[in-house]
Design a protein around this motif. Structure first.
Motif, PDB file in Angstrom:
ATOM      1  N   ASN A 184       1.160  12.878   0.222  1.00 38.64           N
ATOM      2  CA  ASN A 184       0.937  12.017   1.385  1.00 38.64           C
ATOM      3  C   ASN A 184       0.901  10.529   1.006  1.00 38.64           C
ATOM      4  OD1 ASN A 184       0.809  14.129   3.236  1.00 38.64           O
ATOM      5  ND2 ASN A 184      -1.399  14.429   2.930  1.00 38.64           N
ATOM      6  N   PHE A 185       0.311  10.225  -0.149  1.00 38.64           N
ATOM      7  CA  PHE A 185       0.250   8.828  -0.587  1.00 38.64           C
ATOM      8  C   PHE A 185       1.649   8.293  -0.881  1.00 38.64           C
ATOM      9  CE2 PHE A 185      -0.011   5.718  -4.107  1.00 38.64           C
ATOM     10  CZ  PHE A 185      -0.817   4.757  -3.509  1.00 38.64           C
ATOM     11  N   GLU A 186       2.437   9.048  -1.614  1.00 32.70           N
ATOM     12  CA  GLU A 186       3.762   8.574  -2.010  1.00 32.70           C
ATOM     13  C   GLU A 186       4.765   8.619  -0.865  1.00 32.70           C
ATOM     14  OE1 GLU A 186       4.844  10.827  -5.480  1.00 32.70           O
ATOM     15  OE2 GLU A 186       3.774   9.431  -6.824  1.00 32.70           O
ATOM     16  N   SER A 187       4.436   9.356   0.197  1.00 29.58           N
ATOM     17  CA  SER A 187       5.361   9.408   1.340  1.00 29.58           C
ATOM     18  C   SER A 187       5.362   8.106   2.132  1.00 29.58           C
ATOM     19  CB  SER A 187       4.972  10.564   2.268  1.00 29.58           C
ATOM     20  OG  SER A 187       3.733  10.313   2.919  1.00 29.58           O
ATOM     21  N   ILE A 188       4.344   7.289   1.943  1.00 27.51           N
ATOM     22  CA  ILE A 188       4.282   5.990   2.629  1.00 27.51           C
ATOM     23  C   ILE A 188       5.052   4.983   1.794  1.00 27.51           C
ATOM     24  CG2 ILE A 188       2.747   4.159   3.444  1.00 27.51           C
ATOM     25  CD1 ILE A 188       0.646   6.306   3.931  1.00 27.51           C
ATOM     26  N   LYS A 189       6.043   4.405   2.421  1.00 25.83           N
ATOM     27  CA  LYS A 189       6.969   3.520   1.725  1.00 25.83           C
ATOM     28  C   LYS A 189       6.237   2.368   1.031  1.00 25.83           C
ATOM     29  CE  LYS A 189      11.178   0.787   2.422  1.00 25.83           C
ATOM     30  NZ  LYS A 189      12.171   0.301   3.412  1.00 25.83           N
ATOM     31  N   GLY A 190       6.554   2.197  -0.224  1.00 26.08           N
ATOM     32  CA  GLY A 190       6.026   1.062  -0.993  1.00 26.08           C
ATOM     33  C   GLY A 190       4.783   1.351  -1.793  1.00 26.08           C
ATOM     34  N   ASN A 191       4.071   2.436  -1.507  1.00 20.13           N
ATOM     35  CA  ASN A 191       2.815   2.698  -2.218  1.00 20.13           C
ATOM     36  C   ASN A 191       3.034   2.896  -3.718  1.00 20.13           C
ATOM     37  OD1 ASN A 191       1.059   2.428  -0.103  1.00 20.13           O
ATOM     38  ND2 ASN A 191       0.657   4.621   0.161  1.00 20.13           N
ATOM     39  N   ALA A 192       3.938   3.799  -4.077  1.00 19.71           N
ATOM     40  CA  ALA A 192       4.149   4.095  -5.494  1.00 19.71           C
ATOM     41  C   ALA A 192       4.666   2.873  -6.242  1.00 19.71           C
ATOM     42  CB  ALA A 192       5.123   5.263  -5.641  1.00 19.71           C
ATOM     43  N   GLU A 193       5.584   2.135  -5.607  1.00 20.37           N
ATOM     44  CA  GLU A 193       6.150   0.938  -6.234  1.00 20.37           C
ATOM     45  C   GLU A 193       5.074  -0.139  -6.432  1.00 20.37           C
ATOM     46  OE1 GLU A 193       9.211   3.355  -4.367  1.00 20.37           O
ATOM     47  OE2 GLU A 193       7.340   2.460  -3.601  1.00 20.37           O
ATOM     48  N   ARG A 194       4.178  -0.242  -5.458  1.00 13.81           N
ATOM     49  CA  ARG A 194       3.113  -1.247  -5.554  1.00 13.81           C
ATOM     50  C   ARG A 194       2.154  -0.911  -6.700  1.00 13.81           C
ATOM     51  NH1 ARG A 194      -1.159  -2.541  -0.666  1.00 13.81           N
ATOM     52  NH2 ARG A 194      -2.371  -4.170  -1.724  1.00 13.81           N
ATOM     53  N   VAL A 195       1.864   0.366  -6.869  1.00 11.79           N
ATOM     54  CA  VAL A 195       0.999   0.774  -7.974  1.00 11.79           C
ATOM     55  C   VAL A 195       1.635   0.394  -9.304  1.00 11.79           C
ATOM     56  CG1 VAL A 195       0.036   2.755  -9.211  1.00 11.79           C
ATOM     57  CG2 VAL A 195      -0.132   2.639  -6.717  1.00 11.79           C
ATOM     58  N   LYS A 196       2.901   0.683  -9.454  1.00 15.86           N
ATOM     59  CA  LYS A 196       3.602   0.378 -10.703  1.00 15.86           C
ATOM     60  C   LYS A 196       3.556  -1.118 -11.007  1.00 15.86           C
ATOM     61  CE  LYS A 196       8.070   0.842 -13.044  1.00 15.86           C
ATOM     62  NZ  LYS A 196       9.479   1.314 -12.917  1.00 15.86           N
ATOM     63  N   ALA A 197       3.832  -1.937  -9.988  1.00 17.02           N
ATOM     64  CA  ALA A 197       3.834  -3.382 -10.184  1.00 17.02           C
ATOM     65  C   ALA A 197       2.438  -3.897 -10.543  1.00 17.02           C
ATOM     66  CB  ALA A 197       4.346  -4.076  -8.917  1.00 17.02           C
ATOM     67  N   LEU A 198       1.408  -3.343  -9.902  1.00 16.35           N
ATOM     68  CA  LEU A 198       0.042  -3.788 -10.176  1.00 16.35           C
ATOM     69  C   LEU A 198      -0.411  -3.374 -11.570  1.00 16.35           C
ATOM     70  CD1 LEU A 198      -1.687  -3.138  -6.721  1.00 16.35           C
ATOM     71  CD2 LEU A 198      -1.332  -5.362  -7.831  1.00 16.35           C
ATOM     72  N   VAL A 199       0.023  -2.204 -12.036  1.00 16.57           N
ATOM     73  CA  VAL A 199      -0.318  -1.778 -13.395  1.00 16.57           C
ATOM     74  C   VAL A 199       0.270  -2.771 -14.403  1.00 16.57           C
ATOM     75  CG1 VAL A 199       0.099  -0.031 -15.167  1.00 16.57           C
ATOM     76  CG2 VAL A 199      -0.626   0.666 -12.873  1.00 16.57           C
ATOM     77  N   GLU A 200       1.501  -3.179 -14.185  1.00 17.42           N
ATOM     78  CA  GLU A 200       2.139  -4.135 -15.094  1.00 17.42           C
ATOM     79  C   GLU A 200       1.414  -5.483 -15.054  1.00 17.42           C
ATOM     80  OE1 GLU A 200       6.227  -4.328 -13.999  1.00 17.42           O
ATOM     81  OE2 GLU A 200       6.696  -2.293 -14.707  1.00 17.42           O
ATOM     82  N   GLU A 201       1.079  -5.942 -13.843  1.00 18.16           N
ATOM     83  CA  GLU A 201       0.394  -7.226 -13.721  1.00 18.16           C
ATOM     84  C   GLU A 201      -1.005  -7.154 -14.353  1.00 18.16           C
ATOM     85  OE1 GLU A 201      -1.153 -10.387 -10.288  1.00 18.16           O
ATOM     86  OE2 GLU A 201      -0.108  -8.550  -9.690  1.00 18.16           O
TER      87      GLU A 201
END
Length: 786
Positions: A144-161
């Motif tokens: 359900n979390f990953e089905s919402i557009k942008g959630n998974a990508e945002r997590v990845k970007a925040l981990v890098e930052e």
């Protein structure tokens, strides 16, 4: 739509996604203040990820619409931490720290911080939860979390930052002694950002309040202008030698305000205008360097009450100043969200509790230490608001000895990491930079120039050593006071215990020639304030004898012709001297040092050791005894005090074989190789930490308006704003009691619980108009006037 909350007033729904996004934005703002914005935002985005299930939405609807609350708790706090661990752990060492830091904040945000290392070295709380392969509904949550557009990508970007943030952070703390301490405190800071953001968003939703994170930036500017106007009046209308000295000291502080953030010492002699001078620095520095708030940390509520009122009067903005005492409401056990639906009204009231988001705050050393080290989430949420601030530690020598290393690391952390400017303020400055884990002081950080000459210029008393080996009993002290009052108009007697104070007061209460008054912490703040007002009105108009505990020593702006001080540490003696001839009404006042025979100090080791050091190393040596308040004497006193305290005061809490600092500096974890990069033992520290050796409970007392507050709290209060207002008023009508005192009062039916035993109040028989709480239950008769 999957839900995070349902509002009780109108049944409006807040989706899980909306809550996560809102919390992440608030947390980001909190974290950005200390260059940890990505850590905080990532924690906010994932903290309630476990609510992405139909099961949780059904639970909410049953709770709100059918009043059916399952006793089986739903674990919604582990999923976000597990998601990070499953997808991003073991990539590299720096990233592992990020995953552990953010994951720990997420899985702890209702229970309080957990351990990375256990006392028994079994699998840690953190690893056990993030590696749980049987976490209920976890696959549904991820889907359900990953089905919402942008959630998974945002997590990845925040981990890098966040990994880049951590790299910068590591460089910042590297020069500090034991840098691992500051890694652990950073993890608690991220936790604080998350908890406050979560509670803030939940409260706003419940109250249907729009987000408003903007602050009035003019408080410090306008307050400084009012202060300078006051200085101008004094320079023209109150030209006395001592006021000129006070103005010179405040001018020095004004000049320091231009300097960058640092840890400063402000060693102002008693009566030197410490509050005014430090406020002048704080208001100007906060403007120039864009600080968010000014925080005064004081050892006693008496200092808090008077100084907060003084600051309100100076800046002419009463609503900008928050007084935060010990809490009357015992809501430590209401941190879990499941309790929100079981004890709905009470929990709503808690969500609205203050998080120190005020321009100017007065709080106690206990509350400060609790924000770092106390259990649960309620006090931890305030921690991030100690960053980017001006923090004035008033009477810094009063830090409990067993916590001095924890305090020193907290101060270093708030400056080096938190970008806060620190002022260590006292007349008797301890050698904080010479301790085992020192506060980091740079060169030339003392705000008072030519300190020895300044101390000499403020000299207003002569000391008389009347300390005898066997001491004086109550009658002997009473006789000496009666001799003094025959030729003087005012005498202050300060003893070390409440029992001794009350006994001497009863001996002198019937004195025909003088007004005798008792002061101790057995009296509520409003009661003490009333008594102090009476004393000030009578001083100069009639003879006054005041018998007090040490509460009168610091922060109370009052002046007696003579002071009698029972033997104690040199810092306490200096404070006592500050209540004698305060404004140099005469050329020299007299301070008498005695030994009170009726004091029992076995449970007050710091007072006992302080008295022994004063007697053995200071009073016995004319080189120091003739110059009791000189910087040289003060330095000698603290050198010997710290050496003796190190030998005699245990830093290991009851029930534990290790000092708490070892669980923060990594030395305990080093006994066995941890399974995580992080080594913090937060849960263990919080379990055993007590800011004061004998914790107390705030109890409402039937004094003045306290009677009306008690009566109103007996009603069924639905309006949380009204409840919070009553709780704020109740602080002035409460007394902190030890467990054995509560038990005695309970056995005599002199105490009544309210709100499911969350609040306690005394009945009339247990509160005396002269000396406050009485365990004998005879106060009603004593209060009756024929």
């Amino acid at each position: 739509m999957l839900l995070a909350h349902i509002r009780n007033s109108d049944f409006a729904e807040q989706s899980v996604q909306t809550h996560l996004e809102d919390v992440s934005l608030i947390a980001r703002q909190y974290g950005d203040a200390v260059d940890l914005g990505a850590h905080a935002e990532l924690a906010g985005l994932l903290h309630d990820m476990g609510k992405f299930t139909q099961h949780f939405t059904t639970y909410l609807k049953n709770a709100v619409f059918k009043q059916e609350v399952s006793r089986n708790k739903i674990d919604h706090s582990t999923a976000g931490a597990k998601y990070l661990y499953d997808n991003y752990y073991n990539k590299n060492a720096l990233q592992n720290y990020v995953i552990e830091t953010v994951g720990m904040a997420i899985l702890s945000h209702h229970s309080g911080l957990q351990n990375f290392v256990q006392l028994d070295f079994k699998p840690s709380d953190y690893l056990r939860r993030v590696t749980n392969e049987e976490l209920p509904h976890y696959s549904e949550v991820v889907r359900n979390f990953e089905s919402i557009k942008g959630n998974a990508e945002r997590v990845k970007a925040l981990v890098e930052e966040a990994t880049n943030e951590f790299r910068e952070y590591s460089g910042k703390i590297k020069p500090l002694t034991k840098p691992i301490v500051y890694l652990n405190l950073m993890q608690k800071l991220v936790f604080s950002c998350l908890v406050d953001a979560d509670r803030t968003n939940t409260r706003r939703f419940e109250e249907n309040e729009e987000s408003n994170l903007s602050k009035d930036k003019n408080v410090f500017r306008d307050g400084y202008n009012e202060l300078i106007a006051q200085v101008s009046k004094w320079e023209h209308h109150q030209v006395t030698p001592i006021n000129q000295l006070r103005n010179e000291l405040s001018e020095n502080c004004d000049q320091f305000a231009d300097e960058p953030s640092a840890i400063y010492t402000l060693t102002i002699p008693t009566g030197g205008g410490k509050t005014f001078a430090s406020l002048r620095y704080a208001l100007k520095h906060a403007q120039i360097h864009h600080k968010s708030r000014i925080i005064y940390v004081v050892p006693y509520t008496t200092i808090l009450e008077q100084n907060a009122e003084a600051v309100r009067n100076i800046i002419k903005q009463p609503d900008a100043v928050l007084e935060h005492h010990a809490n009357v409401l015992d809501d430590d056990n209401l941190d879990d969200e499941m309790d929100y639906y079981r004890i709905n009204n009470h929990k709503q009231l808690q969500l609205g509790r203050d998080n120190w988001d005020y321009p100017i705050i007065f709080t106690t050393m206990v509350q400060f230490l609790d924000a770092f080290f106390q259990k649960g989430t309620r006090k931890s949420r305030r921690l991030h608001n100690l960053t980017n601030s001006v923090i004035v530690f008033d009477e810094v020598q009063s830090v409990p000895y067993q916590h001095i290393e924890l305090f020193n690391t907290a101060v270093n952390f708030l400056h080096t990491v938190g970008n806060s400017s620190i002022v260590l303020c006292t007349a008797t400055q301890p050698a904080v930079d010479k301790m085992d884990l020192p506060i980091v002081l740079e060169d030339n950080t003392e705000m008072v120039p030519n300190l020895s000459e300044t101390v000499e210029a403020f000299k207003r008393v002569s000391f008389h050593n009347k300390v005898e080996p066997d001491g004086w009993d109550t009658d002997q002290i009473g006789n000496f006071v009666e001799q003094l009052i025959q030729r003087l108009d005012s005498v202050l007697i300060i003893l070390n215990t409440k029992t001794a104070v009350r006994k001497l007061y009863e001996r002198l209460a019937e004195h025909k020639e003088a007004y005798a008054v008792h002061l101790s912490t057995s009296m509520c703040p409003a009661h003490r304030k009333e008594k102090l007002t009476d004393i000030k009105h009578k001083l100069g108009n009639e003879k006054v004898i005041c018998i007090s505990t040490q509460l009168i020593e610091a922060g109370v702006d009052i002046s007696f012709e003579s002071v009698i001080r029972s033997l104690a540490g040199l810092d306490s003696i200096a404070q006592a001297a500050g209540r004698c001839n305060r404004n140099k009404e005469v050329e020299t006042g007299d301070v008498y040092l005695i030994r009170a025979k009726d004091e029992h100090l076995s449970k007050l080791p710091e007072i006992r050791i302080g008295g022994e050091v004063t007697e053995n190393y200071i009073l016995s040596n004319p080189q120091y005894a003739d110059h009791l308040l000189s910087p040289k004497t003060i330095k000698r006193y603290f050198t010997h005090f710290q050496a003796q305290a190190k030998r005699e005061i245990l830093k290991t809490p009851k029930g534990l074989d290790y000092e708490l600092i070892t669980m923060l500096n990594g030395s305990f974890a080093s006994k066995k190789r941890p399974q995580t990069k992080s080594t913090g033992m937060f849960k263990t520290i919080e379990r055993y930490f007590e800011a004061i050796a004998s914790p107390t409970t705030g109890v409402l007392v039937p004094f003045g308006e306290g009677k009306d507050i008690i009566a109103r709290l007996n009603e069924d209060i639905q309006d949380h704003a009204l409840f919070n207002q009553l709780m704020k008023q109740a602080q002035q009508y409460s007394v902190n009691l030890y467990d054995h005192e509560l038990q005695t009062l309970g056995s005599e039916n002199l105490i009544t619980p309210l709100f499911n035993e969350a609040i306690y109040c005394l009945n009339d028989k247990a509160y005396n108009e002269q000396y406050g709480v009485t365990l004998e239950g005879k106060a009603a008769l004593d209060n009756y006037t024929f």
